[in-house]
Enzyme design. Structure first.
Site, PDB file in Angstrom:
ATOM      1  CB  CYS A   1      -0.961   0.004   1.182  1.00 13.34           C
ATOM      2  SG  CYS A   1      -0.283  -0.686   2.698  1.00 13.34           S
TER       3      CYS A   1
ATOM      4  CG  HIS B   1      -0.441   3.762   4.743  1.00 10.28           C
ATOM      5  ND1 HIS B   1      -0.973   3.436   5.980  1.00 10.28           N
ATOM      6  CD2 HIS B   1      -0.106   2.581   4.165  1.00 10.28           C
ATOM      7  CE1 HIS B   1      -0.949   2.116   6.131  1.00 10.28           C
ATOM      8  NE2 HIS B   1      -0.445   1.583   5.045  1.00 10.28           N
TER       9      HIS B   1
HETATM   10  C1  11C Z   1       1.212  -2.118   6.659  1.00  9.35           C
HETATM   11  N1  11C Z   1       1.917  -1.835   4.364  1.00  9.35           N
HETATM   12  O1  11C Z   1       0.721  -0.977   6.655  1.00  9.35           O
HETATM   13  C2  11C Z   1       1.567  -2.799   5.364  1.00  9.35           C
HETATM   14  C3  11C Z   1       0.439  -3.693   4.976  1.00  9.35           C
HETATM   15  O2  11C Z   1       2.912  -6.213   1.860  1.00  9.35           O
HETATM   16  O3  11C Z   1       0.835  -5.983   1.386  1.00  9.35           O
HETATM   17  C4  11C Z   1       0.572  -4.331   3.619  1.00  9.35           C
HETATM   18  C5  11C Z   1       1.508  -5.484   3.591  1.00  9.35           C
HETATM   19  C6  11C Z   1       1.763  -5.928   2.191  1.00  9.35           C
HETATM   20  O4  11C Z   1       1.419  -2.750   7.681  1.00  9.35           O
END
Ligand code: 11C
Length: 344
Positions: free
Chosen positions: A128, A248
Site C-alpha cells: 500500500c 497512509h
Molecule cells: C502495513 N503496508 O501498513 C503494510 C500492509 O505487503 O501488502 C501491507 C503489507 C503488504 O502494515
C-alpha cells in the site's frame, strides 16, 4: 462478457473492501465465490442484493474461476495461487508472496498498466505505501527523470489488519480511563516485544532485515524500482506506524534530473495525472490528511516545496486510503485492465 470471480480472504479488512469495490465499479461478474481459511468459513457476507457463505479455500475451489483476487496473507497465496493458475484462473495477489518474482508483473495501472500483459497467471498488487508513492512520482519521473527518493511514512493501523485496529481502540479507551495499556500485537505479530500504539509512534513496520531496514522499508525500496523499471533509482525509506485507523501519509523528498524547476510546474504535472488529486494551497491551509482521504480512491498530494539547498530537490506530502488505492481498488483496477484489454 461476464466472469467467474473468486475473492480469497473475503472476511479480512482488504477482502471486504474488494467486495465493496467490485460492487461500486459494477465489475462484470457471472459468478462470485468467497473463500477464506477454515477459521472464517461459514461467515455470511453480502454482495449487491445477495448473501454469500464464505467457503474454506481448497485447490478445487478454483475450478472454473476466471479471476481470483487474493488477500489472505502470503502463505495462503503461496499455497493456493499456483493451484488457481493450474486451473486456468488469473490471480491478482495482494500479498508480498510473488511481488519480486521476475515472471510476475507488479502493477499500479496508472503507472505500468502495460506490464499486465506479460503475466504468466499471477499479477502482484504492490504494498500500500508503495502504490500511493509511485502513483504520485511516475508523472514526475516521466517528465523530469527521477533520480532519488527519501520517504518517511505515517501509516494507519488498518495496514496491520483488523486485529491492530481493535488493539488501538482498546488501548485508546484504556488510556482515557487512566488504565494501564496492554500491547499484544503491534508493531509485529509474532515478534517478542510489543509496544502500545495508542498515543504513540512505532518506527517498526514488519520484521527487521539484516541491513537494519524493516521489511516494509525494503518493500518500498525494491517495489518502487521494479514498478518504475528503474534499478538505478536511489530510494531510502523509514516506515512508522501511527495511531489512526485509515490512510497512509508520506513525506517524500525527491531529486529530479532537471534543475531550475518551480513548484508550479510540479503542481501542473500532478494536477493532470490520472488517479492523483492535487490539494496544495498553503495560503488557504489546504493539504490532504488521512481522515479526508479515507474512503476515497485517489492519491492526494500537497505541501509541495522546493528544497532550500538542492535546486533539483522537492518535498511532497502524499496521502491515500491504504485499503482502497493501497489494496482493494488497485487490485480491482488490475482486473478491469485484464478484461478491457483482453489480457486474461
Ligand atoms: C502495513 N503496508 O501498513 C503494510 C500492509 O505487503 O501488502 C501491507 C503489507 C503488504 O502494515
Amino acid at each position: 462478457k461476464t466472469y467467474h470471480v473468486a475473492v480469497v480472504g473475503a472476511t479480512g479488512a482488504v477482502g471486504q473492501k474488494m467486495l465493496e469495490t467490485l460492487e461500486i465499479k459494477n465489475f462484470p461478474i457471472k459468478k462470485l465465490k468467497l473463500l477464506s481459511s477454515s477459521r472464517s468459513a461459514g461467515t455470511k457476507l453480502k454482495y449487491k442484493d445477495d448473501i454469500y457463505t464464505v467457503e474454506e479455500a481448497t485447490p478445487e475451489s478454483f475450478e472454473g474461476v476466471d479471476i481470483a483476487l487474493f488477500s489472505a496473507g502470503g502463505s495462503v497465496s503461496k499455497r493456493f495461487a499456483p493451484e488457481a493458475v493450474k486451473r486456468g484462473a488469473v490471480v491478482i495477489d495482494n500479498t508480498s508472496a510473488f511481488r519480486m518474482d521476475e515472471d510476475v508483473p507488479l502493477v499500479v495501472p496508472e503507472v505500468n498498466e502495460e506490464d499486465i500483459q506479460l503475466h504468466k497467471g499471477i499479477i502482484a498488487n504492490p504494498n500500500c505505501s508503495t502504490i500511493q508513492m509511485v502513483a504520485a512520482l511516475k508523472p514526475l519521473d516521466k517528465k523530469y527523470d527521477l533520480k532519488r527518493v527519501i520517504v518517511s511514512t505515517y501509516q494507519a493501523v488498518s495496514g496491520a489488519g483488523t486485529e491492530a485496529v481493535n488493539e488501538l481502540k482498546d488501548q485508546a479507551q484504556a488510556f482515557l480511563a487512566g488504565e494501564d495499556l496492554t500491547a499484544n500485537l503491534l508493531p509485529v505479530k509474532g515478534e517478542p516485544n510489543h509496544y502500545p500504539i495508542a498515543f504513540n509512534a512505532l518506527p517498526q513496520i514488519d520484521v527487521f532485515q539484516e541491513n537494519g531496514y524493516t521489511y516494509e522499508e525494503m518493500k518500498m525500496i525494491n517495489e518502487t524500482k521494479k514498478i518504475l523499471h528503474k534499478n538505478s533509482l536511489n530510494v531510502a525509506a523509514t516506515c512508522v506506524r501511527l495511531p489512526f485507523f485509515t490512510s497512509h501519509a508520506e513525506s517524500v523528498y525527491v531529486e529530479l534530473g532537471k534543475s531550475d524547476l518551480s513548484v508550479s510546474v510540479i503542481q501542473e504535472e500532478l494536477a493532470k495525472a490520472n488517479g492523483v488529486t492535487l490539494k496544495d494551497d498553503p495560503t488557504q491551509q489546504v493539504y490532504p490528511t488521512p481522515l479526508d482521504a479515507a474512503g476515497l480512491p485517489d492519491v492526494f498530494v500537497g505541501r509541495i516545496r522546493k528544497d532550500l539547498d538542492h535546486d533539483n530537490g522537492f518535498h511532497l506530502w502524499i496521502v491515500s486510503d491504504n485499503l482502497l488505492k493501497g489494496a482493494a481498488w488497485n487490485s480491482v483496477q488490475i482486473a478491469e485492465s485484464l478484461v478491457k484489454h483482453n489480457w486474461l
